[in-house]
Design an enzyme around this catalytic site. Structure first.
Site, short mmCIF file in Angstrom:
data_model
loop_
_atom_site.label_atom_id
_atom_site.label_comp_id
_atom_site.label_asym_id
_atom_site.label_seq_id
_atom_site.Cartn_x
_atom_site.Cartn_y
_atom_site.Cartn_z
N ALA A 14 0.84 -1.20 0.00
CA ALA A 14 0.00 0.00 0.00
C ALA A 14 0.87 1.25 0.00
O ALA A 14 2.05 1.19 0.35
CB ALA A 14 -0.91 0.00 1.23
N CYS A 15 0.26 2.36 -0.39
CA CYS A 15 0.94 3.64 -0.46
C CYS A 15 1.63 3.94 0.87
O CYS A 15 1.01 3.73 1.91
CB CYS A 15 -0.09 4.74 -0.77
SG CYS A 15 0.64 6.37 -0.95
N PRO A 16 2.86 4.38 0.91
CA PRO A 16 3.69 4.85 -0.22
C PRO A 16 4.70 3.80 -0.71
O PRO A 16 5.59 4.13 -1.48
CB PRO A 16 4.44 6.03 0.42
CG PRO A 16 4.72 5.56 1.81
CD PRO A 16 3.49 4.74 2.19
#
Length: 190
Positions: A14-16
């Site tokens: 997941a981000c980042p």
């Protein structure tokens, strides 16, 4: 199929983290090489575009395969600042006029195959600069050849190589696909 120089598996992150891993992977590439980033984070498309723009790299496009997003990025090469050396230069607008008069115009696209796949002139032949010397025999030395890349840098080198090999009617198209407004198409599934 899109040819790349390296593949990064960022699925399940997941981000980042996809951006963090992409940045690290890009550091290991040579200028002009293409990276495929495989991700499952739906927000990664916008993140890749924004990161590439802010870092000077080129975002080529994204292909969705099931739940996997395949992002294609090209490492910046500094070609935008190179001095053009080939004498015969033609603008994008002049090339469009030539294409309207002669539908059999030979347009040689010397960008990487991944760049070509996401956006190219419908009649253009893909022949990446790195393969030019080996595949030069596929071209007719007597024909007019219009060489195009993203900004005119790689096409300048290709035009010089073709001229040195005895091709007489070679034109470098400037500024090239970065500002192309004529007909274009994708061929990401070929």
């Amino acid at each position: 199929m899109i040819n790349t120089n390296s593949v990064l598996d960022a699925k399940g992150l997941a981000c980042p983290m996809p951006i963090v891993k992409t940045k690290k992977a890009m550091n290991g590439l040579e200028a002009g090489e293409v990276l495929e980033v495989q991700a499952t984070d739906k927000g990664s498309t916008a993140d890749m575009k924004a990161w590439a723009e802010s870092s000077g790299h080129q975002y080529l496009g994204t292909v969705e395969e099931g739940t996997t997003l395949k992002h294609y990025l090209r490492k910046a090469s500094g070609e935008e600042t190179e001095v053009k050396k080939h004498e015969k230069i033609i603008s994008n607008e002049e090339l469009l006029q030539v294409m309207e008069v002669n539908r059999n115009t030979i347009i040689l696209d010397v960008r990487e195959s991944a760049e070509y796949a996401f956006n190219h002139i419908p009649t253009a032949k893909s022949l990446p600069l790195g393969e030019l010397e080996q595949r030069m025999g596929e071209l007719d030395k007597k024909s007019e050849i219009f060489v195009i890349c993203r900004t005119g840098g790689r096409s300048d080198l290709a035009a010089q190589k073709l001229t040195a090999a005895g091709f007489e009617q070679v034109f470098n198209v400037v500024p090239g696909m970065s500002q192309w407004n004529g007909p274009s198409q994708k061929s990401v599934n070929e």
